[in-house]
Design an enzyme around this catalytic site. Structure first.
Site, PDB file in Angstrom:
ATOM      1  N   TRP A 130       0.881  -1.183   0.000  1.00 57.48           N
ATOM      2  CA  TRP A 130       0.000   0.000   0.000  1.00 57.48           C
ATOM      3  C   TRP A 130       0.911   1.224   0.000  1.00 57.48           C
ATOM      4  CZ3 TRP A 130      -1.778   2.922   4.713  1.00 57.48           C
ATOM      5  CH2 TRP A 130      -2.758   3.881   4.388  1.00 57.48           C
ATOM      6  N   ASP A 211       0.101  -4.958   9.736  1.00 55.92           N
ATOM      7  CA  ASP A 211      -0.944  -3.976   9.453  1.00 55.92           C
ATOM      8  C   ASP A 211      -2.155  -4.725   8.916  1.00 55.92           C
ATOM      9  OD1 ASP A 211      -1.501  -1.444   6.917  1.00 55.92           O
ATOM     10  OD2 ASP A 211      -2.347  -1.639   8.936  1.00 55.92           O
ATOM     11  N   LYS A 246     -12.948  -0.485   7.004  1.00 53.71           N
ATOM     12  CA  LYS A 246     -13.594  -1.377   6.031  1.00 53.71           C
ATOM     13  C   LYS A 246     -14.572  -2.318   6.698  1.00 53.71           C
ATOM     14  CE  LYS A 246      -9.700   0.085   4.076  1.00 53.71           C
ATOM     15  NZ  LYS A 246      -8.675   0.890   4.724  1.00 53.71           N
TER      16      LYS A 246
HETATM   17  C1  LIG Z   1      -3.194  -2.038   4.169  1.00 50.21           C
HETATM   18  C2  LIG Z   1      -3.873  -0.764   4.622  1.00 50.21           C
HETATM   19  N1  LIG Z   1      -3.546  -0.234   5.852  1.00 50.21           N
HETATM   20  C3  LIG Z   1      -4.129   0.893   6.277  1.00 50.21           C
HETATM   21  C4  LIG Z   1      -5.058   1.562   5.512  1.00 50.21           C
HETATM   22  C5  LIG Z   1      -5.647   2.857   6.082  1.00 50.21           C
HETATM   23  O1  LIG Z   1      -6.894   2.635   6.620  1.00 50.21           O
HETATM   24  P1  LIG Z   1      -7.672   3.823   7.395  1.00 50.21           P
HETATM   25  O2  LIG Z   1      -8.270   3.164   8.582  1.00 50.21           O
HETATM   26  O3  LIG Z   1      -8.692   4.314   6.419  1.00 50.21           O
HETATM   27  O4  LIG Z   1      -6.702   4.892   7.769  1.00 50.21           O
HETATM   28  C6  LIG Z   1      -5.417   1.076   4.240  1.00 50.21           C
HETATM   29  C7  LIG Z   1      -6.383   1.803   3.387  1.00 50.21           C
HETATM   30  N2  LIG Z   1      -6.469   1.555   2.190  1.00 50.21           N
HETATM   31  C8  LIG Z   1      -7.400   2.030   1.229  1.00 50.21           C
HETATM   32  C9  LIG Z   1      -7.761   3.511   1.315  1.00 50.21           C
HETATM   33  C10 LIG Z   1      -6.566   4.444   1.277  1.00 50.21           C
HETATM   34  O5  LIG Z   1      -5.718   4.315   0.379  1.00 50.21           O
HETATM   35  O6  LIG Z   1      -6.476   5.294   2.183  1.00 50.21           O
HETATM   36  C11 LIG Z   1      -6.903   1.668  -0.189  1.00 50.21           C
HETATM   37  O7  LIG Z   1      -5.858   0.995  -0.298  1.00 50.21           O
HETATM   38  O8  LIG Z   1      -7.611   2.006  -1.152  1.00 50.21           O
HETATM   39  C12 LIG Z   1      -4.834  -0.108   3.805  1.00 50.21           C
HETATM   40  O9  LIG Z   1      -5.153  -0.647   2.612  1.00 50.21           O
END
Ligand SMILES: Cc1[nH+]cc(COP(=O)(O)O)c(/C=N/[C@@H](CC(=O)O)C(=O)O)c1O
Length: 398
Positions: A130, A211, A246
């Site tokens: 990511w 993560d 999610k």
């Molecule tokens: C692996 C991973 N870790 C952490 C996050 C961050 O999660 P949050 O709780 O919203 O801070 C995301 C978000 N991924 C999606 C959204 C983004 O890019 O922010 C994505 O990969 O589309 C991940 O894909």
């Protein structure tokens, strides 16, 4: 005054949302950002969340600052989800957990902590990973390297190369791992591979940082946490960042957690204190509304059970879309192998389309994928899947 400030090129994932919103194509499909849309293409409010929201709304209550570590019930919910309700390390008080501003906030606090207390440590992320993993750790002045992970030619994991690379690293180097639903490849280690990888991490005295942002979207809540719990069983020091964006469909409420598994109660107290200090100097305390929703859903037995069922329904719909996409593409291009679509886990499929093919999908069909060819399968539904498959077949054939 500010003329020397660089222009921001935009984020490869979040930037897609703006382009998608501005696209007037009536057939446009958003397969970019990792968001779960339901069968009607709508971002759902889970029933368990609706109940929690009603309890929060009536009677309405004041909104004081939360503790720097967030609500105890939010923290407890993270711990039980990650380590298991009856985990011995929880009974023994060996886990320092804070509620954070989403998984991103957890990664940021973790990166700051590592920079401050393990200044010699480098952080190694999977290749690919990511994209924000790299930005967050580099933004905390932690040097970032990459470990071999994805083999494009075979759409599989370069496991032996990954292990061999781990063997070259130094004590206290950090390894950023995806316990399940790898982003962007969707390819996860088997349990045997996790055992091997964790044994090497232990032998080299590396620090695993797991993560987990999609717990429940792979197999199930406990299976998806296998790597986390195996590391605990092995007695490894361990960082875990988790996100409820999610699996609670609470993206904008910014709810997550950071947990650090420690060898002794004294070390847990020390780490917990410094996590609080790190929070204080970055954002002081986490948001209360999302934290209260997490607290209610995770700690009310009936709501927790309902929540798990709702996550599995989302998981199963994504799996159904994988099967459908694979069969439609196989019918259209019989001589091409699409097994990768159902071998991959979680929200994402790494399609292997070239940047030009991804660009054609966007410009000619209004279908948005990340430029590295990552597709969010959760954006597919029975209304748009044939359109997407036909468009993919078109760009793949040329
Ligand atoms: C692996 C991973 N870790 C952490 C996050 C961050 O999660 P949050 O709780 O919203 O801070 C995301 C978000 N991924 C999606 C959204 C983004 O890019 O922010 C994505 O990969 O589309 C991940 O894909």
């Amino acid at each position: 005054m500010f003329e020397r400030i660089d222009y921001y090129a935009g984020d490869p994932i979040l930037g897609l949302m703006e382009k998608y919103s501005a696209d007037s194509n009536p057939n446009k499909v958003n397969l970019g950002i990792g968001i779960y849309y339901d069968e009607n293409g709508v971002l759902p409010v889970l029933d368990c969340v609706k109940t929690a929201e009603q309890r929060i709304a009536d009677p309405i209550s004041p909104r004081p600052y939360l503790p720097m570590a967030g609500l105890p019930g939010h923290r407890k919910g993270c711990q039980e989800l990650l380590f298991g309700k009856d985990a011995q390390i929880l009974q023994d008080g060996l886990v320092a957990t804070i509620a954070t501003i989403g998984g991103s906030g957890a990664l940021k606090v973790g990166a700051e902590f590592i920079h401050e207390w393990f200044p010699q440590s480098k952080c190694y992320v999977s290749d690919p990973t990511w994209g924000n993993h790299i930005a967050i750790f580099e933004g905390s002045d932690v040097e970032v390297g990459k470990y071999p992970y994805y083999d494009k030619a075979s759409s599989s994991i370069k496991f032996d190369e990954m292990i061999a690379f781990f063997e070259t690293l130094n004590k206290d180097d950090v390894i950023l791992l995806h316990p399940c639903c790898h982003n962007p490849t969707g390819l996860d280690l088997t349990r045997e591979q996790w055992d091997t990888a964790l044994n090497v991490i232990q032998a080299r005295e590396l620090i695993p940082f797991m993560d987990i942002a999609y717990q429940g979207f792979g197999e199930d809540m406990d299976s998806d946490a296998y790597a986390i719990r195996k590391a605990v069983d092995m007695g490894l020091p361990l960082f875990v960042s988790n996100s409820f964006s999610k699996n609670l469909s609470l993206y904008g409420e910014r709810v997550g957690g950071l947990s650090v598994v420690c060898p002794t109660v004294d070390e847990t107290e020390r780490v917990f204190g410094q996590l609080n200090a790190t929070v204080r100097r970055i954002y002081s305390s986490p948001p209360s509304h999302g934290g209260r929703v997490v607290d209610i859903v995770m700690n009310d037995e009936a709501l927790h059970e309902q929540w798990v069922g709702e996550v599995y329904a989302m998981r199963d719909r994504i799996k159904a879309m994988r099967l459908k996409l694979k069969s439609v593409l196989e019918a259209k291009i019989p001589n091409r192998n699409f097994d990768y679509i159902t071998r991959q886990n979680g929200m994402f499929s790494f399609t292997g389309l070239t940047p030009e093919q991804v660009e054609r999908l966007q410009s000619e069909f209004g279908i948005y994928m990340v430029s590295n060819s990552r597709m969010c399968v959760a954006g597919l539904n029975t209304s748009n899947i044939d359109y997407v498959a036909n468009a993919m077949a078109d760009v793949l054939k040329d």
